[in-house]
Enzyme design. Structure first.
Site, PDB file in Angstrom:
ATOM      1  CG  ASP A 141      -1.965  -1.080   1.174  1.00 54.38           C
ATOM      2  OD1 ASP A 141      -2.305  -1.525   0.063  1.00 54.38           O
ATOM      3  OD2 ASP A 141      -2.440  -1.501   2.254  1.00 54.38           O
ATOM      4  CG  ASP A 173      -6.870  -1.627  -1.587  1.00 53.12           C
ATOM      5  OD1 ASP A 173      -7.178  -2.809  -1.865  1.00 53.12           O
ATOM      6  OD2 ASP A 173      -5.954  -1.324  -0.811  1.00 53.12           O
TER       7      ASP A 173
END
Length: 257
Positions: A141, A173
């Site tokens: 991330d 995401d």
């Protein structure tokens, strides 16, 4: 509805997967993890921040010994199911907006499946103590929208007394989030009733084809077909009753004595 080819929607999926994986690999090889390698993109609220996520989207985790393995298997089945559903929607002539949204969701699912399946082996980022590096890779991330961070009050259930910040996520995401939002916002348009003109027409069968090629005379009732003939006969009978000039006999003139 007209069937559509799903290939152009899969092209969007492939593009988003390539973009997601390219950014993740660039962050892994060229950024330092944590605050040391943090890069400000737009002021103090949008940053690039390299973290490893062993769980689900937005940093959520399954608190179980085999939670990561179950999550990876679930992602695999979800990826196959979403792909099959996209093909089915395209063959049924679903709206383009719904198909693009499903392509984005599929891209996000595949992107995180690649991380979970292979990153533990090729990037050696599986958590310590994992039974196998396969299916235990940690998701990379990097997008940090720094809106709020701090300690949650003690009176808040479950999370009270702990330090939290806004979630750090990745492009996969984002694809899932945006695709789901599009479906929720436009669900009436995507899943509403068919237009009136479509619902009045036959769905299938030879009648729908024959109705478009039959002449107009085939749709006339027997009474309608006989009306012109009756009118002609009526006019002809009326003409026959009228005297002709030849049948009129002139009266003889009266003689005056």
């Amino acid at each position: 509805m007209i069937q559509k080819s799903p290939y152009k929607y899969f092209l969007l999926t492939l593009f988003l997967i390539a973009l997601d994986q390219g950014v993740k690999l660039a962050v892994h090889f060229y950024m330092a993890p944590g605050f040391a390698g943090q890069v400000k993109v737009a002021g103090d609220w949008l940053k690039l921040h390299y973290v490893l996520n062993p769980g689900m989207a937005f940093g959520m985790q399954l608190g179980h010994e085999y939670g990561k393995l179950l999550l990876s298997i679930f992602r695999l089945f979800a990826m196959v199911g979403i792909g099959y559903y996209l093909v089915s929607l395209a063959h049924r002539g679903a709206p383009n907006g719904l198909l693009w949204a499903m392509a984005m969701i599929l891209a996000g699912a595949v992107g995180n499946v690649i991380d979970s399946t292979f990153y533990g082996v090729f990037l050696n980022n599986a958590p310590y103590g994992s039974p196998t590096p396969w299916f235990h890779g940690q998701v990379i991330d990097m997008i940090f929208v720094d809106v709020w961070e701090g300690f949650i009050p003690e009176w808040v259930p479950v999370w009270g007394g702990q330090y939290y910040s806004t979630p750090i996520f990745n492009i996969a995401d984002s694809c899932i989030f945006v695709g789901v939002c599009i479906i929720l916002f436009f669900q009436r348009r995507f899943f509403g009733e068919p237009p009136i003109e479509d619902s009045l027409l036959p769905i299938s069968g030879p009648d729908a084809v024959e109705a478009s090629v039959l002449p107009a005379s085939e749709f006339l009732d027997e009474d309608d077909e006989q009306k012109p003939m009756n009118k002609e006969t009526e006019t002809s009978s009326d003409d026959s009753q009228q005297p002709t000039p030849e049948s009129v006999i002139p009266e003889e003139p009266k003689r005056l004595d």
